[in-house]
Design a protein around this motif. Structure first.
Motif, PDB file in Angstrom:
ATOM      1  N   THR A 153      34.711  41.910  39.508  1.00  0.00           N
ATOM      2  CA  THR A 153      34.158  42.215  40.835  1.00  0.00           C
ATOM      3  C   THR A 153      32.775  42.813  40.661  1.00  0.00           C
ATOM      4  O   THR A 153      32.499  43.496  39.664  1.00  0.00           O
ATOM      5  CB  THR A 153      35.034  43.217  41.624  1.00  0.00           C
ATOM      6  OG1 THR A 153      34.812  44.530  41.128  1.00  0.00           O
ATOM      7  CG2 THR A 153      36.508  42.866  41.553  1.00  0.00           C
ATOM      8  N   CYS A 174      36.148  45.878  37.365  1.00  0.00           N
ATOM      9  CA  CYS A 174      35.315  46.251  38.515  1.00  0.00           C
ATOM     10  C   CYS A 174      33.913  46.570  38.012  1.00  0.00           C
ATOM     11  O   CYS A 174      33.725  46.936  36.853  1.00  0.00           O
ATOM     12  CB  CYS A 174      35.893  47.467  39.218  1.00  0.00           C
ATOM     13  SG  CYS A 174      37.515  47.160  39.908  1.00  0.00           S
ATOM     14  N   ALA A 197      38.561  44.950  44.837  1.00  0.00           N
ATOM     15  CA  ALA A 197      39.603  45.428  43.922  1.00  0.00           C
ATOM     16  C   ALA A 197      40.981  45.266  44.565  1.00  0.00           C
ATOM     17  O   ALA A 197      41.953  44.938  43.879  1.00  0.00           O
ATOM     18  CB  ALA A 197      39.344  46.884  43.566  1.00  0.00           C
ATOM     19  N   TYR A 221      38.600  56.237  41.980  1.00  0.00           N
ATOM     20  CA  TYR A 221      38.040  56.157  40.639  1.00  0.00           C
ATOM     21  C   TYR A 221      37.999  57.553  40.018  1.00  0.00           C
ATOM     22  O   TYR A 221      37.771  58.541  40.682  1.00  0.00           O
ATOM     23  CB  TYR A 221      36.636  55.567  40.686  1.00  0.00           C
ATOM     24  CG  TYR A 221      36.619  54.145  41.137  1.00  0.00           C
ATOM     25  CD1 TYR A 221      35.609  53.658  41.922  1.00  0.00           C
ATOM     26  CD2 TYR A 221      37.649  53.292  40.790  1.00  0.00           C
ATOM     27  CE1 TYR A 221      35.589  52.361  42.331  1.00  0.00           C
ATOM     28  CE2 TYR A 221      37.647  51.991  41.199  1.00  0.00           C
ATOM     29  CZ  TYR A 221      36.618  51.519  41.984  1.00  0.00           C
ATOM     30  OH  TYR A 221      36.611  50.223  42.396  1.00  0.00           O
TER      31      TYR A 221
HETATM   32 MG    MG Z   1      36.095  47.789  43.331  1.00  0.00          MG
END
Ligand code: MG
Ligand code: ATP
Length: 656
Positions: free
Chosen positions: A537, A494, A442, A339
């Protein structure tokens, strides 16, 4: 009221009329009547309609016994709560709470008891095979001769074709006066074909036996009829020619019904993916190279049959990948892009190759410029949110066998397969994956995009929220607009919970971001947006309110990896570091990492490498390095939290 044969016949023939055991392919109407618990599996009735002769005969026997028993035993109504979730036809699924209220059993007495002249006690009624109208015709005559009435029943008075088997012995207590005189045998039994004797039964078998039925290829032809069935001196009838078998053309519904054998073999082919067997693909395997077109992943199978707006892989994409990155290439750690914008390999949304096969509603939408979306936001989305990471196959996800099978059967297949018939239920287009952080949610979302051959747009709830409600909502809207204009597309959101207002603040009205999310889910996955799948998610499913939760037709729990899966993840990650542990060391490490998520296992290996001073140090990682790292990296999720996931799954999950 007096009993007449007109009353008895419908009762006794009821099983025959309502249970067509001769057909193993359910009609569309039957499919719709399936209990909701069978969920989307009702789309795949065709995949299970090939039953062996033994199974067919067992079924026949079982149902014959079951329905003959109905006449004697009180009917036990199945509890409504016994059915699974409510249906989610049209892409929405109701709640899973059982239906309220007690379930009073139907106090139905035996039907015989309600009939005048019913004889109770041993031998009466229709229990057992003798009472089965299906099997009765196959039983020898003597079984009926001495029935409960202790004398010749009414049945022998009727012609053999009328069938004593259709009259339960219990009925014969009717007095002769109450019964109308039996119709003449000539009316009940059609005239035999010329040349056939009066003893010939209603059914005459061809001498050569019936031609093999499609779909039952392994069955031997029925034995030639016994001598009495064929009048002596007559030439045996010409055997029926075998029906022509249509050449396999597609995996479509028609193939399954028109040419059962061809359909069956094709279905098997589709399910088994060639000789490897269906679950072969779930075996953990090295990751593959990116698809040729970057943004869209190659689909997992070679099927050309595509409907619902999702497409097959581009021709040659997989071949190219496998030949280029075949066996000799060292294993590469497969990971979600870390990320943070600086690390993600974002690229501009590339032009997509035109679809080679018609894609239904996709063809209409494809290439249309997104309407109503902010141009600047669109630019941002196409440059920042399109995930161009490597494709993820089922085998790239360690463990999670049941979940992967459920995702494939309930999501991927329905989306890829064209509707079985006009008005078929729409496949679900929204799925929520919930579970501990790093469990692979993910990863599975990316895998779904690969399987569907779809563009993957990846958003992160926390990042959108950090932009502020207005800006976040603008980006969200742009992302869905981009997805709709470039189908097939998977929008992976996400940390979905970050888009919702914090419940601790007592907020009950949806915030701007949540409102936008709900609107996007409705428009992005609505009836007119066929090529978009939304995967949400969250590791905090309890934070989702009911409105948001209900927008997700499927809700699957992504659990922590079990021991074998941990072993596979560790092995792959360590191979990347050039570390090969002995079997004993690996199993000790697997034991020591109980409760670790896939993400934490990756962190452990990174920590071990960092602690050992790698990669500067030119030696492979050792077990000792990993032991040291184990003291620093541990599981973040507590057993209590795990319990709460399980509880939430029980209440709202789709199960797998
Ligand atoms: Mg994730
Ligand atoms: N079953 C698995 N097989 C292989 N790798 C896995 C598995 N589960 C997790 N990983 C790896 O762990 C890392 C984290 O996975 P991922 O980002 O999918 O987790 P997540 O559930 O989405 O986490 P979060 O809740 O934090 O978003 C990734 O590098 C992923 O490849």
């Amino acid at each position: 009221m007096h009993w007449t044969p007109e009353h008895a016949q419908p009762l006794n023939q009821w099983p025959e009329q309502h249970l067509d055991v001769s057909s193993t392919t359910p009609s569309p109407a039957h499919k719709l009547e399936l209990p909701p618990g069978s969920r989307q599996r009702c789309h795949y009735a065709w995949a299970h309609d090939d039953i062996s002769a033994l199974t067919a005969s067992n079924l026949l026997k079982r149902y014959a016994e079951k329905y003959s028993g109905v006449l004697d035993s009180p009917y036990e109504r199945p509890a409504l709560g016994g059915y699974g979730d409510t249906s989610f036809f049209n892409g929405t699924k109701g709640d899973t709470e059982p239906w309220p209220g007690p379930e009073p059993p139907y106090p139905l007495a035996s039907l015989h008891e309600g009939l005048p002249g019913t004889k109770s006690g041993g031998g009466g009624g229709s229990a057992g095979l003798g009472g089965s109208p299906v099997l009765a015709g196959n039983l020898p005559e003597p079984l009926y001769a001495g029935n409960a009435c202790g004398g010749p029943s009414a049945a022998p008075d009727y012609a053999a074709g009328y069938g004593g088997g259709y009259l339960a012995p219990g009925y014969c207590a009717q007095t002769g006066a109450a019964l109308p005189p039996p119709p003449p045998a000539a009316l009940l039994q059609p005239a035999p074909p010329p040349g056939y004797g009066p003893s010939a039964p209603l059914y005459n078998y061809p001498a050569g036996g019936y031609a093999a039925q499609p779909g039952y290829g392994a069955l031997p032809p029925p034995a030639a009829p016994p001598a009495p069935y064929l009048p002596s001196g007559l030439p045996a009838p010409t055997p029926l020619p075998a029906p022509p078998r249509p050449a396999p053309t597609s995996y479509g519904f028609q193939a399954a019904t028109a040419g059962a054998e061809a359909g069956v073999s094709l279905k098997r082919k589709a399910a088994d993916e060639g000789a490897e067997g269906r679950y072969r693909k779930y075996v953990y395997e090295p990751s593959k190279a990116p698809a040729a077109d970057g943004a869209s992943y190659p689909a997992a199978d070679n099927g050309e049959c595509r409907g619902n707006g999702f497409r097959a892989k581009l021709p040659g994409a997989a071949e190219e990948a496998s030949s280029k990155y075949g066996g000799g290439v060292p294993l590469k750690v497969l990971g979600s892009p870390v990320y943070g914008s600086q690390l993600e390999p974002f690229e501009k949304l590339p032009e997509r190759a035109p679809a080679s096969a018609p894609r239904g509603s996709f063809a209409v939408l494809s290439g249309e410029p997104p309407k109503g979306a902010d141009a600047g936001a669109l630019e941002l989305v196409t440059s920042k949110m399109v995930d161009c990471g490597p494709p993820v196959q089922w085998a790239d996800v360690a463990g999670q066998g049941a979940l992967k099978a459920a995702l494939e059967e309930e999501l991927v297949w329905p989306l890829l397969r064209p509707p079985a018939y006009p008005g078929s239920p729409r496949p679900p287009r929204t799925v929520l994956l919930f579970g501990p952080r790093g469990a692979g949610k993910a990863l599975l979302g990316r895998c779904l995009a690969t399987q569907l051959g779809a563009t993957l747009l990846r958003l992160r709830g926390a990042s959108l929220a950090a932009q502020g409600a207005a800006e976040g909502a603008r980006l969200l809207q742009a992302a869905f607009a981009a997805a709709r204009s470039r189908p097939p597309a998977v929008v992976l959101i996400c940390e979905l919970d970050a888009l919702l207002p914090a419940r601790d603040d007592g907020a009950c009205a949806p915030g701007a971001l949540q409102s936008q999310l709900l609107a996007c889910l409705d428009s992005g996955c609505g009836a007119r947006a066929d090529g978009v799948l939304v995967v949400g998610t969250t590791s905090r499913p309890a934070a989702l309110d009911e409105v948001t939760r209900r927008r997700f037709a499927l809700r699957f729990y992504v659990a922590l990896p079990d021991s074998p899966a941990r072993g596979q993840i560790l092995q792959r990650a360590l191979a990347q570091q050039g570390c090969a542990l002995s079997e004993r060391e690996l199993s000790a490490l697997v034991q020591g990492t109980q409760g670790f998520s896939g993400g934490e296992l990756g962190q452990l290996c990174q920590q071990a490498a960092a602690g050992a001073g790698l990669p500067g140090l030119q030696r492979p990682l050792s077990y000792k390095d990993l032991e040291v790292a184990l003291a620093k990296v541990g599981p973040r999720v507590s057993p209590k939290e795990l319990d709460s996931f399980v509880e939430w799954d029980k209440m709202y999950g789709s199960g797998h």
